[in-house]
Design an enzyme around this catalytic site. Structure first.
Site, PDB file in Angstrom:
ATOM      1  N   CYS A 149      -5.139  -9.060   4.046  1.00 32.34           N
ATOM      2  CA  CYS A 149      -4.582  -8.887   2.750  1.00 32.34           C
ATOM      3  C   CYS A 149      -3.207  -8.249   2.821  1.00 32.34           C
ATOM      4  CB  CYS A 149      -5.476  -7.834   1.996  1.00 32.34           C
ATOM      5  SG  CYS A 149      -6.670  -9.068   1.040  1.00 32.34           S
ATOM      6  N   PHE A 150      -2.658  -8.169   4.092  1.00 33.70           N
ATOM      7  CA  PHE A 150      -1.289  -7.713   4.273  1.00 33.70           C
ATOM      8  C   PHE A 150      -0.794  -6.482   3.731  1.00 33.70           C
ATOM      9  CE2 PHE A 150      -2.104 -12.063   3.364  1.00 33.70           C
ATOM     10  CZ  PHE A 150      -2.228 -12.677   4.725  1.00 33.70           C
ATOM     11  N   CYS A 151      -1.965  -5.185   3.481  1.00 32.40           N
ATOM     12  CA  CYS A 151      -1.646  -4.173   2.726  1.00 32.40           C
ATOM     13  C   CYS A 151      -1.183  -4.377   1.397  1.00 32.40           C
ATOM     14  CB  CYS A 151      -0.470  -3.379   3.631  1.00 32.40           C
ATOM     15  SG  CYS A 151      -0.999  -2.898   5.309  1.00 32.40           S
ATOM     16  N   ASN A 152      -1.569  -5.366   0.901  1.00 33.69           N
ATOM     17  CA  ASN A 152      -1.322  -5.451  -0.464  1.00 33.69           C
ATOM     18  C   ASN A 152      -2.475  -5.928  -1.342  1.00 33.69           C
ATOM     19  OD1 ASN A 152      -0.251  -6.481  -3.101  1.00 33.69           O
ATOM     20  ND2 ASN A 152       1.552  -7.045  -2.102  1.00 33.69           N
ATOM     21  N   THR A 157       0.691  -1.240  -0.122  1.00 41.27           N
ATOM     22  CA  THR A 157      -0.155  -0.135  -0.061  1.00 41.27           C
ATOM     23  C   THR A 157       0.870   1.248   0.211  1.00 41.27           C
ATOM     24  OG1 THR A 157      -1.695  -0.971   1.324  1.00 41.27           O
ATOM     25  CG2 THR A 157      -1.870   1.401   1.217  1.00 41.27           C
TER      26      THR A 157
END
Length: 846
Positions: free
Chosen positions: A424-427, A154
């Protein structure tokens, strides 16, 4: 052979098959020295009993690192590096030495790169976004382009927020396009133009662990790869090394990216809040900077718009005084890393081997009916550490092929003290790609109440995120084993099977060794656990196997309110009453107070289980809250203090479930009492009467905005006695063959910490209710209550147990919910009171 004896024998066989010997037959690069086990016990003793698998979030620091750092700052006086006295010079020289060590770690020199310290990788990316020489379009030159792989964090995609206002073109690029749309020869330099463009990509995906070719650096700079090959201008490369640098060596002499951001906590675990941006000196002169802070100026005038930046690149971009003690700590971080491991090449081999072994077994596990246990999100089969990092991303599936929500996996993992990462792991880009989430799905999910970071893991049966396990240099084979055993115990329908064909193929891909796994057998998939299939459980079939109609449920005895509990202090013991007034926030004074630690962080039973041994009682006639606990004198706290709060600890800010709340400190007497009982600095605070906290969006449709106390989700929590009875029978059936004492019904009720207990007619019928009337008070159902490991805390002793969460998860087939949230829809007068024995009427959804 009796069933119990057979089960124990087959379980033992599984444990014998999943051994370190089987791992060594597949991968020989384990550990760094012969005393690796001793190093783990000496340096990471605090992880005993913990399986830590979130190294991509942050790795762990060795105890010697902190010990040596403390010894350093205890013996030396470090002054502000902007001064010139002896202590300040010591700081300056030490910091410059650290800069050199950082460049040495990435195989480059101060002649080629500068080190700019930041608060982290995100701050480093923001610095590039704000200082890159973006150009709007002109009559002769096109606009600058900001191009980025869709598989980016992100914080990289967020550069778009800066560029969009400048007329810069933002171009997302899929990973396949970079090489597929490449051209053999770049356009000639005379036609290339001078417009600067930036291409950003991760050296390693933080989602899947895929390692992208470091050759992209020179390929983009030379305009031989897409999108550079299609656009005139000068191309620069930002290589996001945050995920990659934690377990892999990066050679900037070979791959000279223009910008390299990263965070040190991902590499060393300590210090946190410190990162760096490495900038090629050849590129540095192009960067522009508007704001100037202390230490960045060669000269400036206060009364005239005159400013000349310092010629030193690092000083020019490090506004104010850097966190110099954290920088000094990096000396000890590098020392510890090299002493314990011998270098990043060995770290890469060690961590990849663990990830590969876990991938092989997890991807080959099947339910008793042959359905795979996991859906793994990867572009590789973990053949080579140069293309795959030590990250494994997946979702678990049940025996029918349905996704098990990541929130359930996370909760049960926490119960086993296994630490993973979910979401979503900042992705978002990688998450969409692997999970098949469309742009419209993201928007619809947001409208349904799902936001990044919450625990809404399934929408219409489709996953919104996944589970990630990742390894660090101190990870052990035991970590892999614990994780795999956890999956088998909690999520695999018995008997367990192994996909022999797939294991054989994965084994043949291994470059380290060619021997077979002990887990492999010849022929068809091998049954390695003969425990009976869960669906044959008579307790499950009693309710789960029959379709009970709403008409059938509505017949029979009347429903009534059997118990009322209030919890004056959040996470402390219940106060049971027979009748109680209803206030604007729920039951009067319910969760009106909470205990915070010395840093002002809210304590709950997950952090401090002994909170349940504190018994608050409320006496309305005397306007007092009594605090009672074994071995302590009883003290009283006024329910409402209209006097001016104490100056030193009056109005303060805290957080409850992510919401910032305004609170009032309750004074030193209560603080001393709590600190003595809990053995740590604590304070008692109450919600400020002037502060209004509204319920979050995301509950059932139609629920209006409702004011809350310090509760987690909604004003009230209700459970059904019939559901408790069924769950207790299920727990008893699971523990018949064990030495554990089954939970009695009253203890089980106390675990769920409900406000209301009702005498429902059928188990879990409350899940389908939309409205409720208790006495003359109308309530609206705001949703089901998701459960976590906190219900494992024995409310009589504070001991942590695995029940009832294990049985609840096994019985409900992925729905780790119990009870429903309520909000009052209307109050019959301002002095409404609820009483035990009041009739309960329910209305079904739809």
């Amino acid at each position: 052979m009796p069933l119990q004896e057979a089960t124990e024998k087959e379980s033992l066989n599984f444990n014998q098959l999943c051994t370190f010997e089987s791992f060594e037959e597949v991968w020989s690069h384990y550990g760094y020295k012969s005393d690796f086990k001793d190093v783990i016990e000496r340096e990471f003793s605090r992880t005993k009993g913990i399986t830590y698998l979130d190294h991509a979030g942050t790795t762990l620091y060795p105890e010697s690192l902190v010990r040596e750092f403390y010894r350093d700052i205890s013996r030396n006086v470090y002054g502000n590096p902007h001064s010139h006295n002896p202590s300040s010079r010591l700081t300056h020289d030490t910091v410059e030495h650290v800069r050199y060590r950082i460049l040495q770690h990435f195989n480059t020199t101060p002649e080629k790169y500068s080190v700019i310290f930041t608060s982290g990788c995100t701050a480093a990316l923001k610095l590039v976004a704000e200082s890159f020489p973006w150009r709007p379009p002109t009559a002769t030159e096109p606009a600058s382009q900001f191009c980025y792989l869709t598989d980016n964090h992100t914080s990289v995609v967020g550069i778009r927020g800066v560029t969009s206002a400048l007329g810069v073109v933002s171009l997302p690029v899929s990973p396949e396009e970079v090489e597929a749309r490449a051209k053999d020869v770049a356009q000639s330099e005379c036609r290339s133009g001078q417009t600067p463009h930036l291409f950003c990509y991760p050296a390693q995906s933080n989602f899947s662990g895929r390692k992208y070719s470091l050759g992209y650096v020179r390929g983009i700079q030379a305009r031989k790869l897409y999108p550079a090959c299609d656009s005139q201008g000068r191309w620069f490369v930002l290589l996001d090394a945050a995920s990659f640098a934690s377990c892999s060596p990066l050679d900037l002499q070979e791959h000279p990216a223009d910008f390299v951001p990263f965070s040190f906590y991902k590499m060393f675990g300590f210090p946190t809040g410190l990162g760096a941006l490495l900038v090629r000196n050849d590129t540095a002169a192009l960067l522009r900077k508007a704001y100037f802070g202390g230490g960045t100026a060669a000269a400036y005038l206060a009364g005239e718009n005159y400013y000349v930046p310092t010629p030193n690149m690092a000083n020019r971009f490090e506004d104010g005084t850097i966190s110099f003690l954290d920088v000094i700590a990096l000396n000890h971080s590098f020392d510890a890393l090299h002493t314990l491991t011998g270098g990043m090449d060995k770290v890469q081999l060690h961590t990849f081997g663990l990830a590969r072994y876990t991938y092989m077994l997890l991807s080959s596990l099947c339910h008793g009916n042959g359905q795979p246990v996991a859906q793994i999100y990867s572009d590789s089969e973990f053949e080579n550490p140069s293309t795959q990092g030590a990250i494994l991303n997946f979702n678990l599936t049940d025996c029918h092929g349905q996704i098990v929500g990541y929130s359930q996996v996370d909760k049960l993992a926490s119960l086993f003290n296994i630490h993973v990462r979910t979401g979503c792991f900042c992705n978002t880009g990688a998450c969409q790609l692997f999970l098949g989430i469309t742009n419209q799905d993201v928007k619809s999910n947001l409208q349904a109440g799902h936001v990044c970071g919450d625990d809404i893991d399934l929408v219409d049966g489709r996953p919104t995120g996944s589970v990630r396990v990742s390894f660090g240099y101190m990870s052990t084979f035991q970590d892999c084993q614990n994780f795999l055993n956890f999956v088998v115990e909690c999520f695999v329908e018995k008997p367990v099977e192994v996909d022999q064909v797939k294991l054989d193929r994965l084994k043949s891909n291994t470059s380290s060794k060619g021997s077979s796994l002990c887990l492999l057998t010849n022929g068809k998939p091998k049954h390695i656990d003969n425990r009976e299939h869960a669906s044959t459980d008579p307790v499950v079939n009693e309710y789960g196997g029959k379709a009970i109609t709403k008409e059938a449920k509505s017949q029979g005895k009347a429903q009534y309110l059997t118990n009322i509990y209030i919890y004056p202090i959040k996470s402390c013991a219940a106060f049971e009453v027979t009748d109680w007034p209803v206030g604007p926030l729920g039951l009067l004074h319910d969760r009106g107070w909470m205990v915070v630690n010395g840093n002002g962080v809210c304590l709950n039973q997950k952090r401090e289980p002994r909170l349940c041994l504190i018994h608050p009682q409320i006496y309305l006639p005397s306007n007092t809250l009594l605090l009672q606990a074994s071995g302590m004198n009883t003290i009283s706290v006024p329910l409402e203090n209209h006097n001016e709060p104490h100056q030193s600890h009056g109005v303060c800010q805290s957080k409850v479930c992510g919401d910032r709340v305004q609170t009032v400190d309750c004074g030193d007497e209560a603080a001393s009492w709590l600190s003595e009982f809990l053995g740590q600095p604590c304070r008692l605070i109450r919600q400020s009467p002037d502060f209004i906290r509204n319920m979050k969006k995301g509950h059932e449709k139609g629920v209006s905005s409702t004011a809350l106390s310090l509760v987690n989700e909604a004003q009230y929590l209700m459970i059904n006695h019939a559901s408790v009875d069924l769950l207790q029978r299920h727990i008893t059936s699971r523990e018949e063959s064990s030495d554990h004492q089954p939970l009695d019904i009253h203890e089980l009720i106390s675990r769920f910490r409900a406000n209301f207990v009702i005498s429902g007619l059928e188990p879990f019928e409350e899940d389908d209710w939309s409205h409720l009337i208790i006495g003359n008070t109308h309530f609206q159902v705001a949703g089901r209550c998701g459960r976590c490991q906190m219900i494992g805390v024995d409310q009589n002793t504070g001991a942590k147990t695995k029940e009832p969460l294990l049985s609840l998860s096994a019985y409900r087939k992925g729905k780790v919910t119990f009870g429903v949230y309520l909000v009052h829809q209307s109050l019959d007068g301002s002095n409404a009171t609820l009483s035990v024995g009041a009739p309960v009427m329910s209305q079904w959804s739809g």
